[in-house]
Design a protein around this motif. Structure first.
Motif, mmCIF file in Angstrom:
data_model
loop_
_atom_site.group_PDB
_atom_site.id
_atom_site.type_symbol
_atom_site.label_atom_id
_atom_site.label_comp_id
_atom_site.label_asym_id
_atom_site.label_seq_id
_atom_site.Cartn_x
_atom_site.Cartn_y
_atom_site.Cartn_z
ATOM 1 N N GLU A 167 0.844 -1.186 0.000
ATOM 2 C CA GLU A 167 0.000 0.000 0.000
ATOM 3 C C GLU A 167 0.885 1.245 0.000
ATOM 4 N N HIS A 168 1.433 1.538 -1.186
ATOM 5 C CA HIS A 168 2.284 2.717 -1.325
ATOM 6 C C HIS A 168 1.489 3.985 -1.036
ATOM 7 N N SER A 176 -15.294 7.936 0.274
ATOM 8 C CA SER A 176 -14.534 8.992 0.922
ATOM 9 C C SER A 176 -13.171 9.136 0.257
ATOM 10 N N SER A 177 -12.432 10.169 0.673
ATOM 11 C CA SER A 177 -11.107 10.413 0.107
ATOM 12 C C SER A 177 -10.069 10.358 1.210
ATOM 13 N N LYS A 178 -8.999 9.623 0.967
ATOM 14 C CA LYS A 178 -7.950 9.477 1.969
ATOM 15 C C LYS A 178 -6.810 10.459 1.729
ATOM 16 N N THR A 179 -6.554 10.780 0.460
ATOM 17 C CA THR A 179 -5.421 11.635 0.124
ATOM 18 C C THR A 179 -5.775 13.097 0.362
ATOM 19 N N ASN A 180 -5.092 13.733 1.299
ATOM 20 C CA ASN A 180 -5.317 15.156 1.549
ATOM 21 C C ASN A 180 -4.029 15.961 1.394
ATOM 22 N N TYR A 181 -3.018 15.330 0.810
ATOM 23 C CA TYR A 181 -1.759 16.025 0.556
ATOM 24 C C TYR A 181 -1.217 15.578 -0.801
ATOM 25 N N LEU A 182 -0.214 16.269 -1.287
ATOM 26 C CA LEU A 182 0.385 15.926 -2.576
ATOM 27 C C LEU A 182 1.331 14.748 -2.366
ATOM 28 N N ASP A 183 0.920 13.590 -2.848
ATOM 29 C CA ASP A 183 1.670 12.353 -2.628
ATOM 30 C C ASP A 183 2.459 12.012 -3.890
ATOM 31 N N VAL A 184 3.774 11.989 -3.788
ATOM 32 C CA VAL A 184 4.647 11.746 -4.943
ATOM 33 C C VAL A 184 5.407 10.440 -4.736
ATOM 34 N N LYS A 185 5.255 9.506 -5.688
ATOM 35 C CA LYS A 185 5.950 8.221 -5.630
ATOM 36 C C LYS A 185 6.930 8.139 -6.800
ATOM 37 N N CYS A 186 8.222 8.167 -6.489
ATOM 38 C CA CYS A 186 9.248 8.125 -7.528
ATOM 39 C C CYS A 186 9.848 6.722 -7.608
ATOM 40 N N PRO A 187 10.511 6.377 -8.734
ATOM 41 C CA PRO A 187 11.065 5.022 -8.904
ATOM 42 C C PRO A 187 12.016 4.604 -7.791
ATOM 43 N N ALA A 188 12.822 5.540 -7.302
ATOM 44 C CA ALA A 188 13.780 5.191 -6.250
ATOM 45 C C ALA A 188 13.080 4.646 -5.018
ATOM 46 N N GLU A 189 11.836 5.082 -4.817
ATOM 47 C CA GLU A 189 11.085 4.640 -3.640
ATOM 48 C C GLU A 189 10.419 3.295 -3.868
ATOM 49 N N TYR A 190 9.664 3.155 -4.973
ATOM 50 C CA TYR A 190 8.884 1.925 -5.119
ATOM 51 C C TYR A 190 9.667 0.769 -5.730
ATOM 52 N N LEU A 191 10.820 1.047 -6.373
ATOM 53 C CA LEU A 191 11.641 -0.039 -6.903
ATOM 54 C C LEU A 191 12.705 -0.498 -5.914
ATOM 55 N N LYS A 192 12.886 0.254 -4.828
ATOM 56 C CA LYS A 192 13.919 -0.077 -3.840
ATOM 57 C C LYS A 192 15.274 -0.219 -4.536
ATOM 58 N N ILE A 193 15.663 0.820 -5.252
ATOM 59 C CA ILE A 193 16.875 0.777 -6.072
ATOM 60 C C ILE A 193 18.111 0.559 -5.206
ATOM 61 N N THR A 194 18.898 -0.456 -5.576
ATOM 62 C CA THR A 194 20.118 -0.779 -4.833
ATOM 63 C C THR A 194 21.328 -0.968 -5.745
ATOM 64 N N THR A 195 21.110 -1.085 -7.059
ATOM 65 C CA THR A 195 22.222 -1.339 -7.979
ATOM 66 C C THR A 195 22.276 -0.262 -9.054
ATOM 67 N N ASP A 196 23.420 -0.215 -9.755
ATOM 68 C CA ASP A 196 23.577 0.747 -10.849
ATOM 69 C C ASP A 196 22.597 0.462 -11.977
ATOM 70 N N GLU A 197 22.315 -0.827 -12.211
ATOM 71 C CA GLU A 197 21.376 -1.188 -13.271
ATOM 72 C C GLU A 197 19.979 -0.682 -12.950
ATOM 73 N N ASP A 198 19.585 -0.790 -11.673
ATOM 74 C CA ASP A 198 18.259 -0.312 -11.272
ATOM 75 C C ASP A 198 18.133 1.197 -11.468
ATOM 76 N N GLU A 199 19.238 1.927 -11.291
ATOM 77 C CA GLU A 199 19.193 3.379 -11.426
ATOM 78 C C GLU A 199 18.900 3.809 -12.859
ATOM 79 N N LYS A 200 19.135 2.915 -13.820
ATOM 80 C CA LYS A 200 18.885 3.236 -15.224
ATOM 81 C C LYS A 200 17.421 3.026 -15.612
ATOM 82 N N LEU A 201 16.628 2.549 -14.678
ATOM 83 C CA LEU A 201 15.205 2.336 -14.947
ATOM 84 C C LEU A 201 14.450 3.642 -14.700
ATOM 85 N N TRP A 202 14.200 4.372 -15.765
ATOM 86 C CA TRP A 202 13.511 5.654 -15.633
ATOM 87 C C TRP A 202 12.004 5.425 -15.643
#
Length: 395
Positions: A167-168, A176-202
């Motif tokens: 549940e990101h 009803s609505s749960k989101t009351n703020y600007l919620d930004v999910k970037c790849p570094a967060e949801y992909l759990k980037i740990t390698t150089d190869e993962d960093e190339k996933l735009w």
């Protein structure tokens, strides 16, 4: 380019349901004792087994055996598992319907799994190729009326990308609505980037905002303009923002961009007989025109499992959407949002994963780009009035 989470999904989950795994676990337990299996495998020096497989087998707990390990055991150790010395033979051809042995069932599952795996891998690779060409993460703004399932849709997309539900974005109940703020999910967060190869996933950045109120759109058009230009920070309290706008207060201008600039808009609606998204669509068009922006728009029809419209009514609604946003039908996705419980109920099939990934690939087409139009400055229009027969300049 596949992440570790995707590999885990492909190896275990794709096309193989938990119920089938349980069936073969029970089948294995019926034919051989854990100690006998361990001894025989050790005698053969763990042939065809990985280190992780060895640890799982040493536990002696068949309930921990996933379908991949079960397949290895039945194929390579079938002669010791079954009393009649049966060995499961892998075949590239789908067994005939009247072939119902264990070997046939495993081949059916294996062929089915591999076909689905290939299709989803193709979808993932297409998405990856598009994002690599952009060399940046596209920011997708998720907009729609409150309660249509914006946050749930973000969770659905991230489940399709990573293969694991989490549940990101916090999900509300009912309308009803749960989101009351600007919620930004970037790849570094949801992909759990740990390698150089993962960093190339735009992969895309998802921008989830508060649900719009079609009866009172006034504060939302201002919020929308600020978000489109990246003038609001992540976690900005949008409820407080709306309240201040309603009181007639103006926000202090910021000197620099604080958040992601929106590259595409994903408009969500839950098609039901009592709902009419026309007002919101018109308002979004007005905001884009007023701010001189051309931003690609895509549409998601969520909660299709709750839709009470007839097929013809759904087609009419799609035509209205296409006409309002000036888009083609292929920019509309019908979707049932994924929930954690659905992995148990079994509705979340891989066709849904494939559809979501292909839809995301279309959004990330490098040729679809935001354009900020340039408006030239002109002198004010000069008007004339006539006074007593003489022409007088009037500004």
């Amino acid at each position: 380019m596949i992440t570790r989470n995707q590999e885990r999904r492909f190896r275990i989950d794709i096309a193989i349901r938990d119920v089938m795994t349980k069936t073969f676990q029970h089948f294995l337990a019926k034919h051989i004792l854990p100690a006998d299996l361990i001894n025989e495998i050790e005698r053969r020096r763990h042939k065809h087994l990985s280190e992780e497989d060895k640890k799982t087998i040493q536990s002696g707990n068949f309930d921990k055996f996933d379908v991949t390990l079960l397949n290895k055991l039945f194929v390579n150790y079938g002669d010791i598992i079954f009393e009649n010395g049966l060995r499961i033979v892998c075949s590239k051809e789908m067994p005939y319907p009247n072939h119902v042995t264990v070997s046939d069932d495993f081949n059916r599952l294996r062929i089915y799994r591999n076909k689905r795996k290939k299709r989803i891998l193709t979808s993932i690779n297409n998405l990856t190729e598009n994002t690599k060409q952009m060399r940046k993460s596209k920011a997708l703004l998720i907009v729609g009326e409150y309660g249509v399932g914006k946050s749930s849709f973000v969770n659905t997309v991230l489940t399709a990308i990573t293969g694991i539900y989490h549940e990101h974005c916090q999900v509300a109940q009912a309308s009803s609505s749960k989101t009351n703020y600007l919620d930004v999910k970037c790849p570094a967060e949801y992909l759990k980037i740990t390698t150089d190869e993962d960093e190339k996933l735009w992969y895309p950045t998802f921008v989830d905002m508060v649900g719009m109120d079609k009866a009172n759109f006034a504060p939302f058009d201002i919020i929308l303009e600020y978000i489109l230009d990246g003038k609001l920070k992540p976690f900005t309290d949008l409820t407080d923002f709306c309240n201040n706008i309603k009181k007639g207060r103006k926000m202090v201008q910021m000197e620099k961009r604080e958040g992601p600039i929106v590259d595409a808009i994903v408009f969500l609606l839950a098609p039901k007989s009592e709902q009419n998204p026309t007002v919101l669509m018109e308002n979004i068009n007005i905001v884009l025109k007023r701010s001189a922006k051309e931003i690609p728009i895509f549409v998601v029809m969520t909660k299709m499992d709750e839709c009470d419209l007839a097929e013809e009514a759904i087609r009419d609604l799609k035509r209205k959407i296409c006409s309002s946003f000036v888009i083609n039908m292929d920019r509309i996705l019908e979707c049932v949002n994924y929930k954690r419980s659905d992995s148990q109920s079994g509705w979340w099939d891989n066709d849904a994963v494939e559809k979501v990934l292909n839809f995301l690939t279309s959004i990330c087409d490098p040729h679809l780009q935001r354009r900020d139009l340039i408006r030239m400055e002109f002198e004010k229009e000069t008007s004339f009035i006539h006074v007593d027969g003489e022409k007088v300049t009037y500004f």
